[in-house]
Design an enzyme around this catalytic site. Structure first.
Site, PDB file in Angstrom:
ATOM      1  N   HIS B  62       2.052 -68.214  83.540  1.00 15.61           N
ATOM      2  CA  HIS B  62       2.679 -69.466  83.117  1.00 15.61           C
ATOM      3  C   HIS B  62       3.407 -69.005  81.522  1.00 15.61           C
ATOM      4  O   HIS B  62       3.173 -68.238  80.770  1.00 15.61           O
ATOM      5  CB  HIS B  62       1.423 -70.521  82.548  1.00 15.61           C
ATOM      6  N   ASP B 162      -0.860 -65.284  75.390  1.00 18.52           N
ATOM      7  CA  ASP B 162      -1.310 -66.248  76.442  1.00 18.52           C
ATOM      8  C   ASP B 162      -0.318 -67.299  76.504  1.00 18.52           C
ATOM      9  O   ASP B 162      -0.035 -68.141  75.755  1.00 18.52           O
ATOM     10  CB  ASP B 162      -2.561 -67.016  75.777  1.00 18.52           C
ATOM     11  N   GLU B 192       0.779 -75.176  81.751  1.00 15.72           N
ATOM     12  CA  GLU B 192      -0.582 -74.757  81.970  1.00 15.72           C
ATOM     13  C   GLU B 192      -1.559 -75.214  80.970  1.00 15.72           C
ATOM     14  O   GLU B 192      -2.594 -75.551  81.304  1.00 15.72           O
ATOM     15  CB  GLU B 192      -0.586 -72.938  82.256  1.00 15.72           C
ATOM     16  N   GLU B 193      -1.163 -75.125  79.836  1.00 17.87           N
ATOM     17  CA  GLU B 193      -2.054 -75.161  78.717  1.00 17.87           C
ATOM     18  C   GLU B 193      -2.492 -76.880  78.606  1.00 17.87           C
ATOM     19  O   GLU B 193      -3.518 -77.070  77.782  1.00 17.87           O
ATOM     20  CB  GLU B 193      -1.446 -74.967  77.421  1.00 17.87           C
ATOM     21  N   ASP B 215      -3.016 -63.786  84.134  1.00 17.00           N
ATOM     22  CA  ASP B 215      -3.329 -64.600  82.751  1.00 17.00           C
ATOM     23  C   ASP B 215      -4.367 -64.012  81.681  1.00 17.00           C
ATOM     24  O   ASP B 215      -4.804 -62.969  82.221  1.00 17.00           O
ATOM     25  CB  ASP B 215      -4.045 -66.075  82.931  1.00 17.00           C
ATOM     26  N   HIS B 301      -5.739 -68.045  71.693  1.00 13.23           N
ATOM     27  CA  HIS B 301      -5.344 -69.380  70.993  1.00 13.23           C
ATOM     28  C   HIS B 301      -5.108 -69.304  69.644  1.00 13.23           C
ATOM     29  O   HIS B 301      -5.564 -70.515  68.638  1.00 13.23           O
ATOM     30  CB  HIS B 301      -6.251 -70.561  71.376  1.00 13.23           C
TER      31      HIS B 301
END
Lengths: 348, 330
Positions: B62, B162, B192-193, B215, B301
């Site tokens: 992603h 990410d 995606e998130e 990922d 994150h």
């Protein structure tokens, strides 16, 4: 007023027939064909008039949901009162002392509350849970209740539509503005010619998880979609310099993102530019909260660019909500103009 | 490959606004893929024609990253924000964000120092404005973290590892691949998130017979970390399960056997929370055997996500090995 008929029609999720009949009757002269699909969506087609451009979409889907939040009968007590569960998102605090109608026969009932004489200050601090409430239809035995209602009957709020102010914001109140207001907007948009096939879909079961829109979009396979909603409006004074989500009378509310969709930025830009070009007031929905049929539609098949236009509605998901007819008119105007602009295609 | 990683991680690309990342990838893959196209939700689909006899395989990484969306500009020009994807307030205060138009902001917090864990209601962004008219951005504008790429030698640190590291691994694998019997669809996905939305629609379109996500995954090798048998530097991870998917046992076996045959060290990953694009590819149409090649990553994150460069290179080698030969499992 057609909006009054729409708001007073009973259409708890999964039982949208009354709304469907009303809508179909009103729009029949304006559409080429229609059908009701397996989940109860009313899918209306107004065929393209005029020449579509090379870049323009061939099929545009507009959606507004017919269903409203309500209750469902889950049990009949020995004293003739009715147990119930929620259909869609309902805060238990809005239910006590409200009048309701049960089932297809519209049996009148009251959600009883203990009078203040019999409550303690501590009682009044507590929220009464849903499973501690009951609907009283005025009978005294289970057998008497069973003659009037049955398990699985839907329950709607009993609310009359009224015009509150004919000047200023032209406010009206009624039940189910979420999303009969969108249904009303859609019926108006169907009265104009467009250079693409316009699929106006009055969807079922939005309030329980965008279920109708999901299958309707799969069947239609549109190039673009616009969803019309009644959305959260909390324009009450705040103790901090923080925006309300939307404000009554400030124009159609555009979503840039909610829990279900990130609106296609090209569509949002087109809506903003259209509003600014024509001097139509607009506002953004200023919270990333809630979801709409766009959440299901944009994920259909290989993806559908989608956006949401909403009418600010105070007190939604409760027995009575309030909207401004100015906002409704501006929503129709903005959507119609934006659809005409869309005939030339989406800019990159 | 470090240059590709640097350009990808430094690009602006919160969910729904992946254009800049897509441009970089399209530039890198132009002429190397048999066909490049962008679908209705912005997914970049790079197709590599097979030499015949293979399967239709979808590889998803992603492009989007987490971010902040402006919900209000107050009278003094401060912005109130909401999260786009899983952003945790404790990672924010004192950090900087960047908007699509290049505007920079500093993240502040009400009652800073006396506050415990800040809540979203207490967080604001200061873009240097003194009134709303002065603010270079407004309601609906979206920011990503502002943090440059750092090469620590063995380890690489950046925002948006990410999943730009997954994009880099997938793109690099496509560049290094020779002939493959398989019809390969490298899909650089959007959103995606916020719920694997790009992969949902692109998987419907590609209709793969086998699907792999690339990922990041979490680790258990930092001080007092929650136990997890994945470490930085011990090789790419082969997902066994996460909160959204149980890897198809055949796919898992195929990945393990390929790594062993190629002499590539690997780790088995059991992730207790989180999910990837693999879960929606697995459930597209009538169902697809799916798995996930994971890059162990620290501080996921946050504005400083760390990977091991050796893991990254070995992930490329494993992906190339997986896609070069016949895909079989018992």
């Amino acid at each position: 007023m057609f909006l009054q008929e729409l708001a007073e029609a009973r259409g708890v999720a999964g039982h949208e027939q009354a709304v469907r009949d009303l809508v179909l009757n009103a729009i029949k002269p304006w559409i080429d064909t229609h059908r009701v699909d397996a989940l109860g969506n009313l899918i209306c087609l107004r065929r393209a008039r005029g020449q579509p451009t090379e870049q323009g979409p061939r099929k545009v889907m507009l959606a507004a949901h017919m269903d409203e939040v309500g209750l469902m009968i889950t049990g009949i007590n020995s004293d003739g009162t009715l147990r119930f569960g929620p259909v869609g998102g309902i805060d238990p605090r809005v239910l006590l002392s409200k009048q309701v109608l049960v089932g297809d026969d519209a049996v009148p009932g009251v959600i009883g509350a203990r009078p203040i004489h019999l409550t303690t200050p501590a009682d009044r601090e507590r929220v009464v849970e849903l499973d501690k409430m009951a609907i009283d239809i005025g009978v005294t035995s289970k057998s008497a209740a069973e003659k009037k209602v049955k398990l699985g009957d839907y329950v709607s709020f009993r609310t009359t539509f009224e015009v509150l102010d004919t000047e200023g914001l032209r406010t009206v109140k009624g039940k189910a503005m979420d999303d009969r207001i969108g249904c009303y907007v859609l019926t108006e948009l169907l009265k104009t010619d467009y250079a693409f096939d316009l699929y106006a879909v009055f969807t079922a079961q939005e309030e329980v998880g965008l279920r109708g829109a999901k299958v309707a979009a799969y069947a239609i396979n549109p190039d673009l979609a616009l969803v019309f909603e009644g959305t959260v409006c909390d324009d009450i004074p705040k103790d901090k310099d923080i925006s309300p989500v939307t404000e009554l009378g400030k124009g159609p509310a555009l979503t840039f993102m909610d829990r279900s969709v990130i609106a296609d930025p090209r569509l949002v830009r087109l809506l903003v530019r259209t509003a600014e070009r024509l001097g139509i007031p607009y506002q953004f929905k200023r919270a990333i909260a809630g979801g709409t049929d766009a959440g299901a539609i944009h994920l259909t098949r290989e993806g559908v660019p989608s956006a949401v236009i909403a009418v600010a509605s105070r007190y939604i998901h409760a027995p009575v909500s309030m909207v401004s007819l100015n906002d409704v008119d501006h929503t129709i105007q903005l959507a119609r103009e934006a659809l005409h602009t869309l005939e030339g295609g989406l800019e990159a | 490959m470090k240059e590709l990683i640097k350009s990808l991680v430094e690009a602006y690309g919160p969910s729904g606004h992946e254009d800049a990342v897509r441009s970089i990838l399209a530039e890198v893959l132009r002429g190397r893929a048999s066909e490049l196209r962008t679908d209705a939700l912005g997914n970049l689909i790079a197709y590599k024609k097979g030499s015949g006899g293979g399967k239709r395989v979808m590889i998803a990484a992603h492009m989007d990253e987490i971010g902040l969306a402006v919900t209000h500009v107050d009278k003094k020009g401060f912005l109130r924000v909401a999260s786009v994807g899983g952003v945790f307030p404790p990672t924010l205060v004192g950090g900087r964000v960047r908007f699509a138009n290049g505007a920079l902001g500093v993240i502040g917090c009400e009652k800073w120092l006396t506050a415990n864990t800040p809540t979203w209601d207490e967080i604001f962004v200061d873009v240097g404005a003194t009134c709303p008219e002065d603010a270079p951005v407004g309601v609906g504008d979206i920011a990503c973290f502002e943090r440059s790429f750092a090469d620590l030698g063995r380890r690489l640190v950046a925002k948006a590892m990410d999943d730009r590291i997954g994009c880099a691994v997938a793109a690099q694998a496509l560049l290094e691949l020779g002939d493959s019997p398989h019809e390969l669809y490298f899909v650089f996905t959007t959103q995606e998130e916020v719920g694997s939305r790009g992969a949902t629609v692109s998987a419907f379109g590609v209709e793969p017979e086998v699907a792999l996500a690339v990922d990041v995954t979490l680790i258990g090798d930092t001080p007092e970390a929650k136990p997890m048998a994945v470490s930085l530097g011990a090789g790419p991870a082969i997902k066994v399960m996460d909160a959204g998917m149980l890897t198809h046992p055949g796919v898992k076996q195929w990945m393990i056997a390929t790594a062993q045959a190629a002499g590539i060290p690997y780790q088995l990953e059991v992730l207790e929370r989180g999910g990837t694009d693999a879960e929606v590819m697995q459930r597209t149409r009538g169902g697809v055997p799916a798995g996930c090649l994971s890059i162990p990553t620290r501080y996921v994150h946050t504005p400083s996500e760390m990977v091991d460069y050796d893991d990254v290179q070995k992930a490329v080698a494993l992906l190339v090995a997986l896609l070069s030969k016949e895909i079989t499992w018992p």
